[in-house]
Motif scaffolding. Sequence first.
Motif, PDB file in Angstrom:
ATOM      1  N   PHE A  46      43.935 -25.486  32.651  1.00  0.00           N
ATOM      2  CA  PHE A  46      43.153 -25.159  33.838  1.00  0.00           C
ATOM      3  C   PHE A  46      43.332 -23.688  34.195  1.00  0.00           C
ATOM      4  N   ARG A  47      42.267 -23.082  34.689  1.00  0.00           N
ATOM      5  CA  ARG A  47      42.360 -21.755  35.287  1.00  0.00           C
ATOM      6  C   ARG A  47      41.843 -21.852  36.712  1.00  0.00           C
ATOM      7  N   ALA A  48      42.644 -21.416  37.676  1.00  0.00           N
ATOM      8  CA  ALA A  48      42.251 -21.472  39.084  1.00  0.00           C
ATOM      9  C   ALA A  48      41.375 -20.273  39.424  1.00  0.00           C
ATOM     10  N   CYS A  49      40.275 -20.527  40.135  1.00  0.00           N
ATOM     11  CA  CYS A  49      39.340 -19.475  40.535  1.00  0.00           C
ATOM     12  C   CYS A  49      39.326 -19.360  42.056  1.00  0.00           C
ATOM     13  N   ALA A  50      39.024 -18.189  42.535  1.00  0.00           N
ATOM     14  CA  ALA A  50      39.046 -17.926  43.971  1.00  0.00           C
ATOM     15  C   ALA A  50      38.051 -18.816  44.710  1.00  0.00           C
ATOM     16  N   GLY A  51      38.431 -19.227  45.903  1.00  0.00           N
ATOM     17  CA  GLY A  51      37.565 -20.049  46.754  1.00  0.00           C
ATOM     18  C   GLY A  51      38.231 -20.258  48.098  1.00  0.00           C
ATOM     19  N   GLU A  52      37.445 -20.347  49.156  1.00  0.00           N
ATOM     20  CA  GLU A  52      38.021 -20.442  50.503  1.00  0.00           C
ATOM     21  C   GLU A  52      38.757 -21.758  50.727  1.00  0.00           C
ATOM     22  N   ALA A  53      38.454 -22.763  49.935  1.00  0.00           N
ATOM     23  CA  ALA A  53      39.123 -24.063  50.112  1.00  0.00           C
ATOM     24  C   ALA A  53      40.617 -23.972  49.847  1.00  0.00           C
ATOM     25  N   TRP A  54      41.017 -23.058  48.964  1.00  0.00           N
ATOM     26  CA  TRP A  54      42.436 -22.987  48.615  1.00  0.00           C
ATOM     27  C   TRP A  54      43.311 -22.693  49.824  1.00  0.00           C
ATOM     28  N   SER A  55      42.925 -21.733  50.644  1.00  0.00           N
ATOM     29  CA  SER A  55      43.752 -21.392  51.810  1.00  0.00           C
ATOM     30  C   SER A  55      43.855 -22.569  52.770  1.00  0.00           C
ATOM     31  N   LYS A  56      42.791 -23.341  52.883  1.00  0.00           N
ATOM     32  CA  LYS A  56      42.806 -24.517  53.763  1.00  0.00           C
ATOM     33  C   LYS A  56      43.739 -25.598  53.220  1.00  0.00           C
ATOM     34  N   LEU A  57      43.968 -25.560  51.919  1.00  0.00           N
ATOM     35  CA  LEU A  57      44.837 -26.542  51.275  1.00  0.00           C
ATOM     36  C   LEU A  57      46.252 -26.005  51.065  1.00  0.00           C
ATOM     37  N   GLY A  58      46.525 -24.799  51.584  1.00  0.00           N
ATOM     38  CA  GLY A  58      47.867 -24.237  51.500  1.00  0.00           C
ATOM     39  C   GLY A  58      48.189 -23.590  50.176  1.00  0.00           C
ATOM     40  N   VAL A  59      47.160 -23.213  49.404  1.00  0.00           N
ATOM     41  CA  VAL A  59      47.372 -22.637  48.082  1.00  0.00           C
ATOM     42  C   VAL A  59      47.112 -21.132  48.118  1.00  0.00           C
ATOM     43  N   THR A  60      48.058 -20.366  47.606  1.00  0.00           N
ATOM     44  CA  THR A  60      47.902 -18.918  47.448  1.00  0.00           C
ATOM     45  C   THR A  60      47.829 -18.610  45.958  1.00  0.00           C
ATOM     46  N   LEU A  61      46.683 -18.123  45.520  1.00  0.00           N
ATOM     47  CA  LEU A  61      46.510 -17.810  44.105  1.00  0.00           C
ATOM     48  C   LEU A  61      47.274 -16.542  43.752  1.00  0.00           C
TER      49      LEU A  61
ATOM     50  N   PRO B 244      48.021 -12.918  41.855  1.00  0.00           N
ATOM     51  CA  PRO B 244      47.150 -11.832  41.401  1.00  0.00           C
ATOM     52  C   PRO B 244      46.900 -11.931  39.908  1.00  0.00           C
ATOM     53  N   ALA B 245      45.828 -11.317  39.460  1.00  0.00           N
ATOM     54  CA  ALA B 245      45.436 -11.411  38.052  1.00  0.00           C
ATOM     55  C   ALA B 245      46.541 -10.943  37.119  1.00  0.00           C
ATOM     56  N   SER B 246      47.270  -9.898  37.508  1.00  0.00           N
ATOM     57  CA  SER B 246      48.345  -9.376  36.663  1.00  0.00           C
ATOM     58  C   SER B 246      49.446 -10.414  36.471  1.00  0.00           C
ATOM     59  N   ALA B 247      49.737 -11.156  37.531  1.00  0.00           N
ATOM     60  CA  ALA B 247      50.773 -12.186  37.439  1.00  0.00           C
ATOM     61  C   ALA B 247      50.318 -13.342  36.564  1.00  0.00           C
ATOM     62  N   VAL B 248      49.027 -13.670  36.619  1.00  0.00           N
ATOM     63  CA  VAL B 248      48.494 -14.746  35.787  1.00  0.00           C
ATOM     64  C   VAL B 248      48.649 -14.394  34.315  1.00  0.00           C
ATOM     65  N   ALA B 249      48.324 -13.148  33.967  1.00  0.00           N
ATOM     66  CA  ALA B 249      48.437 -12.720  32.578  1.00  0.00           C
ATOM     67  C   ALA B 249      49.888 -12.734  32.103  1.00  0.00           C
ATOM     68  N   ALA B 250      50.805 -12.319  32.988  1.00  0.00           N
ATOM     69  CA  ALA B 250      52.224 -12.261  32.618  1.00  0.00           C
ATOM     70  C   ALA B 250      52.823 -13.641  32.459  1.00  0.00           C
ATOM     71  N   ALA B 251      52.252 -14.628  33.153  1.00  0.00           N
ATOM     72  CA  ALA B 251      52.811 -15.986  33.139  1.00  0.00           C
ATOM     73  C   ALA B 251      51.993 -16.922  32.258  1.00  0.00           C
ATOM     74  N   ALA B 252      51.445 -16.398  31.179  1.00  0.00           N
ATOM     75  CA  ALA B 252      50.574 -17.204  30.329  1.00  0.00           C
ATOM     76  C   ALA B 252      51.288 -18.431  29.767  1.00  0.00           C
ATOM     77  N   ARG B 253      52.590 -18.317  29.538  1.00  0.00           N
ATOM     78  CA  ARG B 253      53.335 -19.452  28.980  1.00  0.00           C
ATOM     79  C   ARG B 253      53.609 -20.516  30.026  1.00  0.00           C
ATOM     80  N   GLN B 254      53.570 -20.153  31.297  1.00  0.00           N
ATOM     81  CA  GLN B 254      53.756 -21.110  32.385  1.00  0.00           C
ATOM     82  C   GLN B 254      52.607 -20.942  33.368  1.00  0.00           C
ATOM     83  N   PRO B 255      51.443 -21.502  33.029  1.00  0.00           N
ATOM     84  CA  PRO B 255      50.240 -21.277  33.835  1.00  0.00           C
ATOM     85  C   PRO B 255      50.374 -21.796  35.256  1.00  0.00           C
TER      86      PRO B 255
END
Length: 234
Positions: free
Chosen positions: A140-155, A157-168
Amino acid sequence: MTTPRFDIIGQAISDASRTRMLCELMEGRSFTNKELASAAGITAQTASAHLRLLQDAGLVLAEKRGRCVFHRLANAEVAGVLEQLATIAPSDHLIRAQRRKAGDIAQLRSCYDHLAGPLAVAMTDRFLQRGLLVEADGGFRACAGEAWSKLGVTLPPASAVAAAARQPFARPCMDWTERRLHVSGPLGKQLLTHAFERGWVRRNRYKRGLQLTGPGARALDQILGLRSAELIDA
């Protein structure tokens, strides 16, 4: 070439008492030797021997806190593998036992640190339908959307996603009762943590079993358009 020692893992999970203790630890919390012995229906001495074997296999960790030693699963990866194995293991007797003990915890439960069961699967489906999650490269890849903040999810940054490829950030986890995917990983953990903090779900007395509250049902219905109560009662 190094050969994976499947035999060590196989020996660790080959005993019914050990698997009962592992299932108890799938809740994501730590338990003492006595508590795990009680859950498995064995003596504390026998539980100690089983726990040593599970530790040697890398499945369980022991942590001393004050006078007590608490045991927990080694990490979320171990929990994920156990959940995957449950999808191919004979489970009729486990489901019957769960229903006798918990009034069917399969309807809503915790899978280590994230939600599982019909509601979790329905939420994941809705994330995919709304483009909040995208299936990519078997994950799965998480994409930006206003629903996330309402659900308590903070995505992240893109740089962190790339660095954590082994632990998505968002991982698919096969739900062992539904035989369909729900979301796990840090995203799944944030969802469950927020649900607890907001009082949307609460633990019942049956370990992994969770109870969806009225405010929780209303929140999920409003944010995701789910008919949460119908999913739980199904």
